[in-house]
Design a protein around this motif. Structure first.
Motif: not given
Length: 233
Positions: A40-60
């Motif tokens: 949930e925090e990851g979704v929020i952060q992705s919209s706030v900081i607008h990263p150039d790339l995301i490294i995402l663990d599937l096993g959250l």
């Protein structure tokens, strides 16, 4: 051409040790790192900081990595590299079908991850309206639908051209068998028809003078799909 210095990377992983390792390594390579430990925090952060790339663990825990991927893909095409546990091939394929750009299997080597990261960032940097794709001696003119190798026109069937265009336009990314079948043939073919892909890939390789054992352009990702190899620059 190297990845731009200071590219903003968002790591979404619930393991503090993994986040610490990535932070130390990526900052040492001049990347700007942001991190969070749940989906949930990851979704929020992705919209706030607008990263150039995301490294995402599937096993959250909680919101799954797959759900995070779907949520982000509703509004963003930011490159996403997913981290998966060993032998979870179904998860890799599902993530790629949902829009992930690449995957790395845990435990992973930092050298491999950094290489995948650079390729994903280069692909984004090259995403323009330029109708001509160049890969060493191979050139694709998308406007004229013409392919040349070493200055000579390569004669392709319409299906062969479409497959090569999809792969080359996504150089460095894995395109799953399902994605290729849907994009080339639409809804009339299913994953069980993957033998069509093997036949056409074989034809393409012959016309590109490629040795399947040592591919220069089209690499097979066993059980998953294909990747067009971006040449070293």
């Amino acid at each position: 051409m190297n990845a731009p210095l200071g590219a903003r990377i968002l790591v979404i992983d619930d393991e503090p040790q993994i986040r610490k390792l990535l932070k130390v390594t990526l900052q040492a390579h001049q990347y700007e790192l942001h991190e969070c430990g749940d989906g949930e925090e990851g979704v929020i952060q992705s919209s706030v900081i607008h990263p150039d790339l995301i490294i995402l663990d599937l096993g959250l825990p909680g919101m799954s990595g797959m759900e995070v991927l779907r949520r982000i893909r509703e509004w963003s095409q930011v490159p996403i590299i997913v981290l998966t546990a060993k032998d979870q091939e179904a998860d890799k394929i599902a993530a790629l079908d949902e829009g992930a750009d690449d995957y790395v299997t845990k435990p992973f080597g930092m050298g491999e991850l950094l290489a995948r990261l650079r390729v994903a960032l280069r692909h984004v940097a090259k995403t323009t309206d330029e109708p001509i794709l160049r890969f060493g001696s191979l050139t694709m003119d998308l406007a004229q639908r013409q392919v040349e190798l070493d200055g000579a026109v390569v004669k392709l069937t319409p299906t062969e051209y479409e497959m090569l265009k999809i792969l080359a336009s996504n150089a460095g990314k894995i395109i799953t068998q399902r994605q290729l079948l849907q994009q080339v043939w639409g809804g009339q073919h299913h994953e069980s028809d993957s033998h069509y892909l093997r036949i056409y890939i074989s034809h393409l390789r012959k016309k590109l003078n490629e040795d399947p054992a040592r591919p220069k352009y089209i690499q097979t990702e066993p059980g998953i799909g294909y990747r067009f190899l971006p040449l070293s620059e």
